[in-house]
Design a protein around this motif. Structure first.
Motif, PDB file in Angstrom:
ATOM      1  N   THR A 181       0.977  -1.115  -0.039  1.00 38.39           N
ATOM      2  CA  THR A 181      -0.034  -0.025  -0.119  1.00 38.39           C
ATOM      3  C   THR A 181       0.925   1.148   0.096  1.00 38.39           C
ATOM      4  OG1 THR A 181      -1.686  -1.190   1.046  1.00 38.39           O
ATOM      5  CG2 THR A 181      -2.035   1.095   1.153  1.00 38.39           C
ATOM      6  N   ARG A 182       1.981   1.217   0.663  1.00 40.68           N
ATOM      7  CA  ARG A 182       2.758   2.306   0.745  1.00 40.68           C
ATOM      8  C   ARG A 182       3.403   2.925  -0.659  1.00 40.68           C
ATOM      9  NH1 ARG A 182       5.436   4.894   4.736  1.00 40.68           N
ATOM     10  NH2 ARG A 182       4.603   3.595   6.193  1.00 40.68           N
ATOM     11  N   THR A 183       3.906   1.548  -1.384  1.00 40.96           N
ATOM     12  CA  THR A 183       4.415   1.912  -2.759  1.00 40.96           C
ATOM     13  C   THR A 183       3.367   2.264  -3.638  1.00 40.96           C
ATOM     14  OG1 THR A 183       5.893   0.092  -2.364  1.00 40.96           O
ATOM     15  CG2 THR A 183       5.623   0.805  -4.756  1.00 40.96           C
ATOM     16  N   PHE A 184       2.047   1.814  -3.513  1.00 35.93           N
ATOM     17  CA  PHE A 184       0.977   2.234  -4.512  1.00 35.93           C
ATOM     18  C   PHE A 184       0.685   3.891  -4.195  1.00 35.93           C
ATOM     19  CE2 PHE A 184      -3.801   3.085  -4.393  1.00 35.93           C
ATOM     20  CZ  PHE A 184      -3.817   2.655  -5.859  1.00 35.93           C
ATOM     21  N   MET A 185       0.709   4.167  -2.843  1.00 37.40           N
ATOM     22  CA  MET A 185       0.302   5.504  -2.589  1.00 37.40           C
ATOM     23  C   MET A 185       1.544   6.365  -3.037  1.00 37.40           C
ATOM     24  SD  MET A 185      -1.173   5.487   1.157  1.00 37.40           S
ATOM     25  CE  MET A 185      -2.827   4.597   1.458  1.00 37.40           C
ATOM     26  N   ARG A 186       2.891   6.086  -2.928  1.00 38.47           N
ATOM     27  CA  ARG A 186       3.919   6.792  -3.427  1.00 38.47           C
ATOM     28  C   ARG A 186       3.796   7.009  -4.723  1.00 38.47           C
ATOM     29  NH1 ARG A 186       7.892   3.940  -0.963  1.00 38.47           N
ATOM     30  NH2 ARG A 186       7.658   5.240   0.828  1.00 38.47           N
ATOM     31  N   ASN A 187       3.499   5.801  -5.437  1.00 37.80           N
ATOM     32  CA  ASN A 187       3.337   5.951  -7.041  1.00 37.80           C
ATOM     33  C   ASN A 187       2.071   7.085  -7.510  1.00 37.80           C
ATOM     34  OD1 ASN A 187       5.263   3.965  -7.383  1.00 37.80           O
ATOM     35  ND2 ASN A 187       3.667   2.167  -7.800  1.00 37.80           N
ATOM     36  N   GLY A 188       1.293   7.105  -6.612  1.00 33.23           N
ATOM     37  CA  GLY A 188       0.394   8.151  -6.828  1.00 33.23           C
ATOM     38  C   GLY A 188       0.544   9.320  -6.566  1.00 33.23           C
ATOM     39  N   GLY A 189       1.757   9.725  -5.992  1.00 38.45           N
ATOM     40  CA  GLY A 189       2.248  11.029  -5.752  1.00 38.45           C
ATOM     41  C   GLY A 189       2.127  11.556  -4.310  1.00 38.45           C
ATOM     42  N   MET A 190       1.912  10.593  -3.464  1.00 37.79           N
ATOM     43  CA  MET A 190       1.663  11.234  -1.869  1.00 37.79           C
ATOM     44  C   MET A 190       3.153  11.049  -1.286  1.00 37.79           C
ATOM     45  SD  MET A 190      -1.493   9.324  -0.312  1.00 37.79           S
ATOM     46  CE  MET A 190      -3.123   9.368  -1.102  1.00 37.79           C
ATOM     47  N   ASP A 191       3.664  12.008  -0.433  1.00 40.14           N
ATOM     48  CA  ASP A 191       4.771  11.814   0.455  1.00 40.14           C
ATOM     49  C   ASP A 191       4.738  11.225   1.732  1.00 40.14           C
ATOM     50  OD1 ASP A 191       3.640  13.428   2.532  1.00 40.14           O
ATOM     51  OD2 ASP A 191       3.837  15.385   1.259  1.00 40.14           O
ATOM     52  N   ASP A 192       5.972  10.696   2.105  1.00 40.68           N
ATOM     53  CA  ASP A 192       5.785   9.874   3.115  1.00 40.68           C
ATOM     54  C   ASP A 192       5.204  10.064   4.263  1.00 40.68           C
ATOM     55  OD1 ASP A 192       7.502   7.997   1.646  1.00 40.68           O
ATOM     56  OD2 ASP A 192       9.141   8.635   2.493  1.00 40.68           O
ATOM     57  N   GLU A 193       5.052  11.470   4.460  1.00 43.92           N
ATOM     58  CA  GLU A 193       4.294  11.947   5.898  1.00 43.92           C
ATOM     59  C   GLU A 193       2.899  11.677   5.566  1.00 43.92           C
ATOM     60  OE1 GLU A 193       3.438  15.961   8.504  1.00 43.92           O
ATOM     61  OE2 GLU A 193       5.166  16.188   6.803  1.00 43.92           O
ATOM     62  N   GLN A 194       2.060  12.091   4.500  1.00 47.25           N
ATOM     63  CA  GLN A 194       0.700  11.658   4.197  1.00 47.25           C
ATOM     64  C   GLN A 194       0.711  10.072   4.211  1.00 47.25           C
ATOM     65  OE1 GLN A 194       0.964  13.502   0.424  1.00 47.25           O
ATOM     66  NE2 GLN A 194      -0.756  14.541   0.859  1.00 47.25           N
ATOM     67  N   ILE A 195       1.578   9.372   3.899  1.00 44.32           N
ATOM     68  CA  ILE A 195       1.284   8.073   3.562  1.00 44.32           C
ATOM     69  C   ILE A 195       1.394   7.534   5.118  1.00 44.32           C
ATOM     70  CG2 ILE A 195       2.705   5.736   2.966  1.00 44.32           C
ATOM     71  CD1 ILE A 195       3.499   7.252   0.563  1.00 44.32           C
ATOM     72  N   ASP A 196       2.381   7.819   5.923  1.00 41.76           N
ATOM     73  CA  ASP A 196       2.500   7.358   7.454  1.00 41.76           C
ATOM     74  C   ASP A 196       0.920   7.667   8.076  1.00 41.76           C
ATOM     75  OD1 ASP A 196       5.026   6.561   7.087  1.00 41.76           O
ATOM     76  OD2 ASP A 196       5.828   8.398   7.838  1.00 41.76           O
ATOM     77  N   LEU A 197       0.441   8.724   7.850  1.00 38.40           N
ATOM     78  CA  LEU A 197      -0.943   9.025   8.414  1.00 38.40           C
ATOM     79  C   LEU A 197      -2.160   8.035   7.754  1.00 38.40           C
ATOM     80  CD1 LEU A 197      -0.732  12.873   8.368  1.00 38.40           C
ATOM     81  CD2 LEU A 197      -0.656  11.708  10.560  1.00 38.40           C
ATOM     82  N   LEU A 198      -1.967   7.896   6.628  1.00 37.46           N
ATOM     83  CA  LEU A 198      -3.122   7.076   6.097  1.00 37.46           C
ATOM     84  C   LEU A 198      -2.777   5.575   6.278  1.00 37.46           C
ATOM     85  CD1 LEU A 198      -3.407   8.839   2.492  1.00 37.46           C
ATOM     86  CD2 LEU A 198      -5.084   8.903   4.555  1.00 37.46           C
ATOM     87  N   ILE A 199      -1.651   5.090   6.316  1.00 36.93           N
ATOM     88  CA  ILE A 199      -1.382   3.676   6.530  1.00 36.93           C
ATOM     89  C   ILE A 199      -1.654   3.148   7.879  1.00 36.93           C
ATOM     90  CG2 ILE A 199       0.917   3.541   7.050  1.00 36.93           C
ATOM     91  CD1 ILE A 199       0.807   1.699   4.528  1.00 36.93           C
TER      92      ILE A 199
END
Length: 261
Positions: free
Chosen positions: A140-158
């Motif tokens: 999921t982290r890789t999918f979100m990163r491919n969609g343009g999210m930064d790591d801070e956003q990803i950490d919150l969502l995941i």
């Protein structure tokens, strides 16, 4: 069931205006976009004809079934989903959008019986017999990163996304479904079962393979699973193609399409 909590089904308006039941609208919209893209699911849509039978294995809330029925009036769909929360949405969506569609609350694997399944209430599409929280977080982290999210956003969502509940679910096989529902021929076998893809194929008895015209599947390519999955289709007389959606580059998720052309 351990650590269970009640999930209330919600209504979601799809981009085409139809309303469907789901448990997680954001996830359902992502699924709908995937189904609507020019991938192998679209190829499956194009090769169906009235009267053809589709087995939707790992149906979730039934969005693939809804899409197939909308573009192919007159097909017969049997949709299997083991998780009670998502099964209730599946049943409602088939009743509303898939004339004659049959919802079956079951997992599909190599042998019939019961098994333990990990259900993610906040990410139901990643639930499965072989759920792996660490691997699912990473994917999921890789999918979100491919969609343009930064790591801070990803950490919150995941955070907490893949906190699972263990539930016992009934299990059948593809051949068991064919017998139970009197299916003589399968126009399309759709498989999306989160690492249990090989189990589904192993539940097809040798005599039944000749009755399956095409397969479309999502495959987790861990420990050589993609090559083994395609090898089983080749052995059954189906040619195969594989692709990976750009949004999934860097993950182990691939699409497979096989048919008798």
């Amino acid at each position: 069931m351990t650590g269970s909590r009640t999930i209330v089904p919600r209504r979601l308006r799809l981009p085409d205006g139809r309303q469907v039941w789901c448990t997680r609208p954001a996830e359902a919209l992502l699924m709908w976009r995937e189904i609507s893209s020019d991938g192998f699911y679209r190829r499956g849509v194009r090769q169906l004809r009235p009267g053809g039978v589709v087995l939707d294995i790992g149906a979730n809330v039934g969005l693939v079934s809804v899409a197939l029925a909308a573009e192919n009036p007159g097909i017969r769909i049997i949709a299997a989903e083991p998780v009670p929360d998502t099964f209730e949405c599946l049943r409602g969506n088939l009743e509303q959008h898939v004339p004659g569609g049959v919802a079956v609350r079951t997992a599909v694997a190599a042998t019939a019986g019961t098994q333990q399944l990990t259900y993610y209430p906040d990410a139901p599409g990643n639930s499965g017999l072989y759920a792996d929280r660490q691997a699912d977080d990473a994917l999921t982290r890789t999918f979100m990163r491919n969609g343009g999210m930064d790591d801070e956003q990803i950490d919150l969502l995941i955070e907490g996304l893949h906190e699972g509940q263990t539930i016992e679910v009934p299990v059948t096989t593809v051949s068991g479904l064919l017998r139970r529902h009197g299916v003589e021929r399968v126009a399309l076998l759709k498989v999306d079962v989160e690492r249990a893809e090989l189990d589904v194929l192993r539940g097809v008895e040798a005599a039944d393979w000749a009755r399956i015209d095409a397969v479309v599947a999502e495959v987790h390519d861990e420990q050589g699973r993609l090559a083994e999955f395609c090898g089983l289709l080749h052995a059954a007389g189906l040619s195969t193609e594989t692709r990976q959606d750009p949004s999934l580059y860097g993950t182990e998720l691939f699409e497979v399409y096989g048919d008798r052309s």
